[in-house]
Scaffold this active site. Structure first.
Site, short mmCIF file in Angstrom:
data_model
loop_
_atom_site.label_atom_id
_atom_site.label_comp_id
_atom_site.label_asym_id
_atom_site.label_seq_id
_atom_site.Cartn_x
_atom_site.Cartn_y
_atom_site.Cartn_z
N ARG A 24 49.00 43.11 42.15
CA ARG A 24 49.41 41.71 42.28
C ARG A 24 50.91 41.58 42.54
NH1 ARG A 24 51.59 38.28 38.69
NH2 ARG A 24 51.09 39.56 36.87
N HIS A 26 49.48 45.00 31.85
CA HIS A 26 49.96 43.64 32.06
C HIS A 26 48.91 42.71 32.66
CE1 HIS A 26 53.06 40.61 32.67
NE2 HIS A 26 52.87 40.59 33.97
N HIS A 42 53.18 46.54 33.89
CA HIS A 42 54.51 45.98 34.13
C HIS A 42 55.54 47.04 33.79
CE1 HIS A 42 58.01 43.37 34.04
NE2 HIS A 42 57.28 42.37 34.49
N GLU A 49 61.98 37.85 42.83
CA GLU A 49 61.35 38.94 42.07
C GLU A 49 60.94 40.05 43.03
OE1 GLU A 49 58.32 37.36 39.46
OE2 GLU A 49 59.80 36.29 38.27
N ARG A 87 55.42 46.31 42.08
CA ARG A 87 55.34 46.63 40.66
C ARG A 87 54.61 47.95 40.37
NH1 ARG A 87 53.61 41.54 37.26
NH2 ARG A 87 55.71 40.87 37.76
C1 SIN Z 1 57.65 38.75 34.81
O1 SIN Z 1 58.32 37.79 34.50
O2 SIN Z 1 58.12 39.83 35.15
C2 SIN Z 1 56.16 38.62 34.82
C3 SIN Z 1 55.75 37.80 35.95
C4 SIN Z 1 54.41 38.18 36.46
O3 SIN Z 1 53.71 38.97 35.84
O4 SIN Z 1 54.05 37.73 37.53
#
Ligand code: SIN
Length: 582
Positions: A399, A364, A243, A125, A297
């Site tokens: 985060r 988010h 998000h 990610e 993010r």
């Molecule tokens: C996501 O799957 O993008 C959310 C995961 C997260 O907020 O850590």
């Protein structure tokens, strides 16, 4: 040391756990296993939580990490994403102890996805330097984790080891000589009280503060408001994460889909190679950050907002193009790796293996919260907090993806250890020892990961928001509060907007008194009061921080005159300040 058992508890103590996300369920199980009397109280059904909606997974460096990965790298990535604002000791604890609590989840029936060789299947990610995201059911991690923990909680309940109270809304914490000794809650239109040795708040976040959110309707800042009214210190409330890729659905699509749950498109999709394009089909993220779609993010959400403003469509959306993944990984990959998102986008009228889908940032996760030490202890004796409602400092100003479920686990367990008085005698339930040999990576403060803060042009307000600014605020309503917060305290902020927000929030105090517990049997009125208090605290914190940092972005970039406190007490304290609980 092996898992806790009934025999290990020094004497039965009673713990009330409020909330049924990952922190609440896991800590309730651990406390019950250790012999405590546990009452688990939740305001809806057990499955009503943010955890249930988590898709991407849980980040952790395991016993046998992916090649090239280390706990030190996980620590460094967390510090980098956090914009130099993390508590380094909390981050070290989080990343080092992750593997213990992943093993703890296994004991309670949670199973993660494995690859063809039988090894844990690890996703990548944004802002992670290696694939280290454990997932379950492809993109149904939260639902799978919650389901397994709920099943175990119900087994404990059937065995008389956990008392479960559903549809019980906690309205206040009971205090005796400055110590929390229980809760008052509303259930089926009646007030009830329970007493305990301690109360652990695991109530999650507050996405309902904003008009667009990935959070379910239960995320109404309840724990923060309860703690604040009891005098607990709170901090870092200006840092609310948006998000970048929540699917935008029109009224028609929502009706056709018959499902109004938020439709998050996991960051793991960008981790697999999806790109962001604008309405002209142009890929734009590389213009904003060298890591493009895999930037932290806060950077991606802000870049989308700035790009839309530059295009003259600040109220619009961009597109997530996942077709490139299917081209590279073969037909059917998206359906197999992301079954939930595939189904939900199809229901919304899109075939995402063939066409880009419209997305925009949505509220988010709240990095700030009730100040705790590394054992969940707040500044009020008898009051503990863990998970999103708490602020250990682990998430800094932004985060790192998939560190939230992990935080709920690690600090939920530690809060139980603190409650049982084991904070100085060793971990409660690890099946494994922490990894050795990984050292704390250096702080990322001062890195250039936030290069886009230079992009501070004048904010072009969305059309709706301009009209909001010129209208009289009117009476309080939840939709009005959410519109206000989105327009004036969202992804892009200015001193002027925040001042307007503070004024509007103050004008609503005649309708809802945020620092008082409403004398109402309607749970929604309690939520409204919690939301208004949380909004005031957030806006106050945002006005106090005049420079941009992490998820708090001041697009005016100017200093404003000193903010005058509306309240008689300071809002924040240093996390380093001594905590008096227990
Ligand atoms: C996501 O799957 O993008 C959310 C995961 C997260 O907020 O850590």
């Amino acid at each position: 040391m092996t898992s806790g058992s009934l025999a290990e508890a020094p004497k039965p103590k009673r713990l009330i756990v409020v909330g049924s996300g990952i922190a609440g369920l896991y800590s309730a199980l651990l406390a019950a296993e250790a012999g405590a009397e546990v009452v688990l109280l939740t305001k809806g059904a057990l499955a009503d939580s943010n955890t249930y909606f988590a898709q991407g997974g849980i980040s952790a460096v395991l016993d046998e990490p992916a090649p090239g990965d280390t706990v030190a790298a996980h620590i460094a990535d967390t510090l980098n994403a956090g914009a130099g604002h993390c508590d380094e000791e909390a981050v070290r604890v989080l990343c080092t102890e992750a593997r213990m609590d992943i093993a703890g989840l296994g004991r309670f029936g949670v199973r993660f996805d494995h690859d063809d060789d039988g090894d844990p299947s690890l996703g990548l990610e944004a802002a992670h330097s290696a694939p280290r995201i454990l997932h379950a059911g492809g993109d149904a991690t939260g639902a799978r984790v919650a389901a397994a923990l709920i099943k175990t909680v119900l087994d404990f309940h059937a065995a008389g080891r956990i008392q479960v109270i559903g549809h019980g809304q906690v309205t206040s914490l009971s205090l005796d000589s400055g110590r929390v000794v229980g809760v008052t809650f509303l259930q089926h239109g009646r007030w009830q009280d329970i007493r305990a040795d301690a109360v652990l708040l695991a109530t999650g976040g507050a996405g309902q503060l904003f008009a667009q959110t990935t959070n379910p309707s239960v995320a109404t800042a309840d724990g923060l408001a309860l703690a604040r009214r009891a005098g607990a210190e709170v901090t870092d409330l200006e840092f609310f994460q948006f998000h970048p890729t929540c699917m935008v659905r029109t009224g028609d699509a929502l009706e056709a889909e018959g499902n109004t749950d938020p439709l998050l498109i996991s960051e793991a999709v960008r981790g697999e190679g999806a790109i962001l394009v604008d309405a002209n089909g142009q890929r734009f993220m590389a213009d904003y950050h060298p890591d493009a779609e895999l930037a932290p993010r806060d950077v991606v959400s802000r870049s989308i907002a700035l790009h839309l403003a530059a295009l003259g469509d600040p109220n619009g959306h961009v597109f997530l193009d996942a077709t490139v993944i299917e081209e590279e990984r073969g037909k059917g990959f998206l359906e197999k790796r992301f079954p939930t998102i595939s189904k939900r986008t199809r229901q919304a009228g899109f075939d995402w293996s063939r066409e880009p889908v419209p997305v925009a940032p949505a509220a988010h996760y709240w990095m700030g919260g009730v100040v705790t030490d590394l054992y969940g202890r707040t500044s009020v004796p008898g009051l503990l907090a863990a998970g999103e409602v708490a602020c250990t400092g682990v998430q800094g100003a932004n985060r790192l993806a998939s560190n939230s479920l992990l935080e709920g686990l690690v600090f939920g367990r530690r809060a139980v250890e603190g409650f049982l008085g084991r904070s100085s005698t060793g971990p409660l339930a690890p099946a494994l020892a922490p990894r050795t040999g990984d050292r704390l990576a250096g702080s990322a403060a001062g890195s250039d990961a936030h290069a886009t803060t230079a992009l501070s042009g004048p904010l072009e307000l969305p059309v709706d928001d301009r009209s909001f600014a010129s209208k009289a605020v009117g009476a309080f309503s939840r939709p009005a509060l959410r519109r206000l917060m989105t327009a004036k305290a969202g992804v892009l902020r200015t001193g002027q907007l925040l001042a307007e927000a503070a004024e509007a929030l103050g004008s609503w105090e005649g309708d809802v008194v945020p620092l008082e517990v409403p004398d109402s049997l309607d749970p929604r009125e309690h939520e409204d009061s919690n939301l208004l208090l949380a909004a005031q605290l957030l806006v106050h914190a945002a006005r106090e921080r005049r420079e941009s940092l992490g998820a708090h972005y001041r697009s005016d970039g100017v200093k404003e005159p000193d903010v005058v406190d509306d309240f008689d007490k300071p809002y924040t304290m240093s996390r380093k300040a001594s905590l008096v609980n227990d």
